[in-house]
Design an enzyme around this catalytic site. Structure first.
Site, mmCIF file in Angstrom:
data_model
loop_
_atom_site.group_PDB
_atom_site.id
_atom_site.type_symbol
_atom_site.label_atom_id
_atom_site.label_comp_id
_atom_site.label_asym_id
_atom_site.label_seq_id
_atom_site.Cartn_x
_atom_site.Cartn_y
_atom_site.Cartn_z
ATOM 1 C CD GLU A 352 -2.938 -1.668 2.343
ATOM 2 O OE1 GLU A 352 -2.330 -0.303 3.271
ATOM 3 O OE2 GLU A 352 -3.544 -2.117 2.582
ATOM 4 C CD GLU A 458 -4.840 -7.843 0.949
ATOM 5 O OE1 GLU A 458 -6.146 -6.997 1.886
ATOM 6 O OE2 GLU A 458 -3.891 -6.954 1.035
#
Length: 597
Positions: A352, A458
């Site tokens: 991220e 995810e």
């Protein structure tokens, strides 16, 4: 109102007549070109897409001015919005759209340029009630044309207005920027056509013809040999998130091993888990999990070496001076990568790092690029991933639009020594809002144009009555897309995460403490409706128990899913069947498998 309904009926009839003859076009580019591509589908629903008829069909949007210009270099017309007063001042096109159709920009595609600098231009659809829905974005530059690709779906028949805006200006006041547009197109698809295109793509990119040649030991072609084909492993990897309960819960182990080909540890490989305090490394649980999956032939994703969010880094790390953060972070890289090199099928090197910048703030702007280089040097055979959220889930998050993702890849590769570094694209896929399937496909197209593998890493969806439908829609979209190579479903099980309390709670906007959004099974490993969808798709995407007989040439031919296979063959002249294995990889020509009895 009646005249509008008549227009919609006529419009729908036109769509039904023309859409089937124009399949979806996956083409895209992340290059900024000297001239735009021709409008796909001759513009589709967009009248005058290349401005050969001046500004007909187009109008000014907002307070600025618009005009037609002609390129001196490629001799094409384009439209310009200038003297803009507000961020949304641009140009617009009006459409009548129909419920339950997918509208996509290529399928919208449009090509953009600005007169100076580099800025994000976003496309919006304005509904009659004034609601503006973002449907795609692109980084437009001065001196070349960039391709915007996006899409939308509406839940009722209506008239909408397509317009464009510069919402974030990084190099100039956004009202000073001229916006140029050329060769736009908008293509509608019915849901049946969308599914048919998925199936066509699956048939093309996930399958291959196999010819089994059966001969005797002396080379005689055997007619009437019985052939049985069973797939033992898929080339396309589908896995799940997992938790430490996999180590000693036999029910969880049996359920996982029977369904998944890959695993991502929810937390157990992250730095805050393996080194709670300075110099207090503990890999006991992580080692046990890796060992279990290796013993069962299940790939493990290395999630994650580092995480760029401030709040997830340990308190003791945040207290260190920058030089000591560097030493601790380097020790972490050396520890985790050397320990599991050869045991993982990919590393999320800096998790991220498009939303966050902890290490960049502490160590400098090239921190992420440096860590990618170090991991690559330590483990040169394992793919290195970026891993981000909201790329597909939330088009309004301009930090992670596909073009920004590509920009981040180029930034990492621009670091000295990283020029030819292979990278892979990780897209998390936490869908708390209804998935925009046409936007998802357009995003895959843009990211796929890099030539880099894409994984959904995810994948989960908000609880509720529509979860199973959304789950199936996105799974099918990902499996069908040529650029996608794997999916991790975010369904790491705990005894309390999918129990009766979690599954029966009807407040879908608030996740109960300890519960998961996506449960494939309950606390006793009985399938939920989402689990039934998963099992259905895995069965559909697998070649099993194909039985046939060779022809006079000794050949049996079948189109099968890519992957590893067990082949059993026999003949009346032979006392017992023979079993062998073969592997089907992607290629256009049939795979010839030669066996003898």
């Amino acid at each position: 109102m009646k005249s509008f309904q008549i227009l919609v009926i006529l419009f729908s009839a036109l769509l039904t007549g023309c859409a089937a003859s124009s399949p979806y076009d996956y083409s895209a580019t992340t290059d900024c070109l000297g001239g735009p591509w021709s409008p796909l589908y001759d513009g589709g629903l967009i009248g005058n897409p290349n401005f050969d008829s001046g500004l007909d069909e187009w109008d000014k949007f907002g307070l600025g001015k618009v005009e037609l210009r002609t390129s001196k270099y490629v001799n094409n017309n384009y439209m310009v919005a200038y003297d803009r007063k507000m961020a949304t001042d641009s140009f617009s096109h009006i459409f009548y759209v129909q419920k339950d159709l997918y509208y996509t920009f290529s399928d919208l595609t449009a090509w953009f340029q600005i007169d100076e600098g580099s800025e994000i231009i976003s496309a919006f659809v304005q509904e009659p009630n004034g609601t503006n829905v973002i449907v795609g974005s692109v980084i437009a530059k001065s001196g070349c044309w960039s391709m915007l690709k996006g899409g939308f779906e509406v839940d009722q028949n209506m008239k909408v207005q397509l317009f464009f805006a510069v919402l974030i200006a990084t190099f100039s006041k956004n009202t000073d920027i001229e916006i140029w547009i050329d060769n736009a197109s908008l293509k509608p698809f019915t849901k049946a056509e969308w599914r048919a295109q998925q199936n066509k793509s699956i048939n093309k990119v996930r399958k291959r013809n196999v010819r089994i040649h059966v001969t005797s030991e002396d080379g005689l072609k055997l007619r009437g040999a019985k052939v049985i084909i069973n797939q033992t492993r898929s080339e396309f990897i589908v896995g799940s998130g997992t938790t430490s309960y996999i180590v000693d819960n036999k029910g969880y182990q049996d359920w996982f091993v029977s369904r998944f080909a890959a695993a991502t540890f929810n937390n157990e490989m992250k730095w805050y888990y393996t080194e709670v305090g300075p110099d207090m490394e503990n890999y006991t649980v992580t080692d046990a999990m890796v060992s279990f999956f290796r013993q069962n032939g299940i790939a493990v994703r290395g999630h994650a070496v580092h995480w760029d969010a401030t709040n997830v880094n340990q308190y003791w790390v945040k207290l260190l001076a920058p030089r000591d953060i560097f030493r601790a972070a380097m020790r972490r890289v050396g520890s985790i990568v050397s320990r599991y090199s050869g045991s993982v099928n990919g590393w999320d090197v800096m998790n991220e790092n498009m939303h966050n910048s902890f290490f960049e703030e502490k160590l400098g702007a090239n921190a992420s690029a440096m860590f990618y280089q170090i991991v690559r040097a330590m483990d040169p055979q394992t793919p290195l991933f970026l891993n981000e959220y909201n790329v597909l889930e939330y088009p309004m998050d301009l930090k992670v639009i596909p073009w920004k993702y590509v920009e981040k890849i180029r930034e990492i590769r621009a670091f000295t020594g990283n020029e030819n570094m292979p990278l892979s694209i990780g897209i998390q896929g936490h869908f708390l809002l209804k998935p925009n399937v046409s936007h998802i496909r357009a995003s895959f197209d843009i990211l796929g144009a890099t030539g880099m593998p894409i994984w959904l890493t995810e994948l989960d969806f908000r609880r509720g009555p529509n979860q199973v439908f959304e789950f199936e829609d996105v799974m099918r979209e990902a499996f069908a897309h040529p650029a996608v190579e794997g999916i991790i479903v975010w369904a790491g099980w705990k005894p309390t995460s999918c129990n009766e309390r979690c599954l029966s709670d009807k407040n879908y906007t608030v996740l109960p403490t300890g519960c998961m959004e996506l449960c494939l099974v309950d606390s006793n490993f009985n399938n939920t409706p989402a689990g039934d969808v998963y099992d259905k798709l895995m069965k559909e995407w697998k070649t099993t128990n194909v039985t046939g007989y060779t022809d006079k040439e000794g050949i049996f031919e079948e189109k099968v899913f890519l992957g590893e296979y067990s082949l059993t063959y026999s003949h009346p002249l032979i006392p017992r069947p023979v079993i062998t294995k073969f592997n089907v990889t992607r290629a256009k020509e049939p795979l010839d498998v030669w066996v003898s009895l």
